[in-house]
Design an enzyme around this catalytic site. Sequence first.
Site, short mmCIF file in Angstrom:
data_model
loop_
_atom_site.label_atom_id
_atom_site.label_comp_id
_atom_site.label_asym_id
_atom_site.label_seq_id
_atom_site.Cartn_x
_atom_site.Cartn_y
_atom_site.Cartn_z
N CYS A 189 -4.09 -2.98 4.30
CA CYS A 189 -3.85 -2.49 5.66
C CYS A 189 -4.93 -2.96 6.64
O CYS A 189 -5.11 -4.15 6.85
CB CYS A 189 -3.70 -0.97 5.67
SG CYS A 189 -2.81 -0.34 7.13
N GLU A 242 0.85 -1.19 0.00
CA GLU A 242 0.00 0.00 0.00
C GLU A 242 0.88 1.25 0.00
O GLU A 242 1.93 1.28 0.63
CB GLU A 242 -0.88 -0.01 1.25
CG GLU A 242 -1.73 1.23 1.46
CD GLU A 242 -2.33 1.31 2.85
OE1 GLU A 242 -3.38 1.96 2.99
OE2 GLU A 242 -1.75 0.74 3.80
N LYS A 265 -9.72 -0.58 -1.32
CA LYS A 265 -9.83 -0.76 0.13
C LYS A 265 -11.28 -0.59 0.58
O LYS A 265 -11.93 0.40 0.29
CB LYS A 265 -8.94 0.26 0.84
CG LYS A 265 -8.85 0.07 2.35
CD LYS A 265 -7.87 1.06 2.97
CE LYS A 265 -7.71 0.80 4.46
NZ LYS A 265 -6.73 1.74 5.08
#
Length: 528
Positions: A372, A261, A321
């Site tokens: 993440c 990321e 995401k």
Amino acid sequence: MVKRLCLAIGAGLSLSAAYEPLALAWLLPPAVACYALALRGLTVRRAGLVGLAFGVAFYFTHIAWMRTSIGPDAWAALSSVEAAFYGLLGLTVPLLRRLPAWPVWLAAAWTTMETIRSGWPFSGMPWGRLSFAAIDTPAAPAVAYLSMTGLSFVLALAGFALAHLIEGVLEHRARGQLVRRGAGLVAVAALLLAPALFPYQVSTSGTTTVAVVQGDVPGPGNNILYDSLGVTENHVDATVALAADVAAGRAPRPDFVLWPENSTATDPFRPGPVRQGILEAASTIGVPVVVGALVDDGPDHILNQGVVWDPATGPGERYTKRHPVPYGEYIPFRRYWDPKFGQLALISRDMKSGTRTEPLRVAGVSLADAICFDVVYDDVMPPQVRDGAELLAVQTSNASFIFTHQVEQQFAITRLRAIEAGRWLTVASTNGRSGVIDPDGEVVATAEPRTTAVLVNEVGLSSDLTPAMRMGPWPSRLLAVVALLALVWGGVAYRRGRGTPHRRGAGTEEDAVRNSSTPSPDESTRVG
């Protein structure tokens, strides 16, 4: 009451110590047991207050990493919200303890509380679920059978069963009752530990070779934006160097390359040095590169994406995401409140949430991607696995947390995801902690934080589903129904108990503490 508060605070601190950096997981059942003991015999309001004290002690220390990495204001605000859930759970304890086999109902309520706070408010905060402390313990293999939610339930049940046994000892219960309570605790322990003897095994349908690139972050190391072009250059250079090693026979040729990321903080679809760097890296290595990129989505929004960049055809499939961080990656209700102070002033555009639940197709492999914090949510990787993902990947940028214990906490959760899914898992981080994890949760390869490293490993592929993957969201749904029904049942019992104050054992909680022969609150009534 002071003793109750002290016990609750000690229990909260003990539960925090069960997670990284201390990782004293054996403290988890006693900590949960002390939560129940601290609330024993209290009225609803006092139980809520003591439960809140537990939550404050637990959550303010559990995410202490946010105080220094993001800011004390965000840390205090988020910790307060999450601590309140343990206070709300405390309000239910006097009701549920009126029921027979109360440890079961209270464990269901605890797990439901975890589920609710993991998705609300906004996108919630799953950090601190009981199951997340189980890595490197004999209970870890159980997650493949039970799921994260089911493992939290059984861990909570173990703690409350322990409290039930301790109460029996304190009240000098008959030997037969103590034996039954002890047998219940043993049964729960067996449920937790049996999978360690019979771990769930998935068959391997093939292999692929993955190169995980950790390019490192220039400057202080905790700020991606300090030199965002330098971050991209580091990942390009590391990939080009890998291509040279492959050509010289010093490294095996990967089937694809995984970047983290924020390996590009500038939209790679725009002409410029970032796009040119990606093209150079992909063409030199000659295989697809899964790039972690911030992509423009109009003047007011951005997307955090994993982009499959093919050396011949260019950018292809993308994962966006699903769980951007409120007040970290977007401002909720910006139309009504647009803060221009502190760290919040830096969030000039809101990050949109993704909706994709199918895996990416990379070099012939179905890859479940998570970016993440996505890894801690149950609606990201599991749906992709059920949709055919053969391999897991986490693209993360822990640079903001690189000097804190958040990095190790997230890595522990990531390892549990590998066990839960029965899949190999690759982690690419900008500057730590990158790694390759096998389906047993063992770390096969890892890179030191704040270094440039490339991990090239052959990993297994599988299409089998563990019981946890087959169950999907049903454990959360069933436990929520059980908790709701138990609350209704317990509420009726509690109201009846308040109407009969002269029954045997009625009195204040202080009376119950002083008189060890008084029946426990689950078997007696008292004035509310």
